[in-house]
Each structure stands twice: as structure tokens, then as C-alpha cells.
Design an enzyme around this catalytic site. Structure first.
Site, PDB file in Angstrom:
ATOM      1  N   CYS A  38       9.024  -3.176   7.893  1.00 52.44           N
ATOM      2  CA  CYS A  38       8.534  -3.672   6.602  1.00 52.44           C
ATOM      3  C   CYS A  38       9.531  -3.395   5.470  1.00 52.44           C
ATOM      4  CB  CYS A  38       7.196  -3.002   6.313  1.00 52.44           C
ATOM      5  SG  CYS A  38       6.549  -3.236   4.664  1.00 52.44           S
ATOM      6  N   CYS A  41       8.171  -1.809   2.290  1.00 54.08           N
ATOM      7  CA  CYS A  41       7.822  -0.397   2.500  1.00 54.08           C
ATOM      8  C   CYS A  41       9.020   0.495   2.189  1.00 54.08           C
ATOM      9  CB  CYS A  41       7.362  -0.160   3.935  1.00 54.08           C
ATOM     10  SG  CYS A  41       5.861  -1.050   4.394  1.00 54.08           S
TER      11      CYS A  41
END
Length: 115
Positions: A38, A41
């Protein structure tokens, strides 16, 4: 015992330690649900580490790898990453989904923590 990550005072939480480190905490806890794949993230990780140091003992900032810890991810119906959930006295009191600037995170997390 909380395990700090290589990013300073971020605490690593797992399915096995969630109840102890998050739900039973006497301080507000923000849990960052994230995954290796991700990019957003990774974008907020440094900001969260800096905020953890800034908040000091007033709030615990924790990370939970959603891929490795599906039980907590399912329990709290995390559908998008990153998702930040703020817990006080074992209850979710706020959430933020997606990558946000550090100033936004600071303001939102302190408000959700009740300060």
C-alpha cells in the site's frame, strides 16, 4: 510489552496483542491498519512516527499489518488502507481513511482522543 518499530515510538500490534495493547490501554490509542503493498500507507508512516514522539505519553500510536493480522482487520471492518482507528477505553471513537498531511492527522487525532 509493546514492541517499538524501527520508526521510533510506533508500537507494533498483532491479532494476539490487540486486546492487551489497544483495548486495555489506559491512554487513547490510534491504530494504523496498513500493508506492505500500500503506497499511501508508506506515505503516512513518517508522519505517524513524528506524531508519536510529539504526543509522548498522552497517546499510543500503533501499527497493525492487515495482511498478517486479519482478525482485527475483519473485526473493525477495515475495507481500505490506510485506515486509522482511535480507541479510548476499548471503544472506537474516531477514524480516518486514506493518506493525509501531518497537520490534518495531528488535528484530527487530538480531537478524536478528546484533548
Amino acid at each position: 510489552m509493546p514492541q517499538e518499530t524501527d520508526l521510533g515510538s510506533l508500537v507494533t500490534v498483532t491479532d494476539d496483542t490487540f486486546a492487551e495493547l489497544v483495548l486495555a490501554s489506559d491512554r487513547p490509542v490510534v491504530v494504523d491498519f496498513w500493508a506492505d503493498w500500500c503506497p499511501p500507507c508508506k506515505a503516512i508512516e513518517k508522519s505517524l512516527a513524528e506524531l508519536a514522539q510529539e504526543f509522548g505519553d498522552r497517546m499510543v500510536v500503533a501499527k497493525l499489518n492487515s495482511d498478517e493480522n486479519p482478525r482485527a482487520t475483519r473485526t473493525y471492518r477495515v475495507m481500505s488502507l490506510p485506515t486509522l482507528l482511535v480507541f479510548r477505553q476499548g471503544e472506537v471513537v474516531g477514524s480516518t481513511v486514506g493518506s493525509r498531511p501531518k497537520t490534518y492527522l495531528r488535528q484530527t487525532l487530538t480531537a478524536q482522543a478528546g484533548w
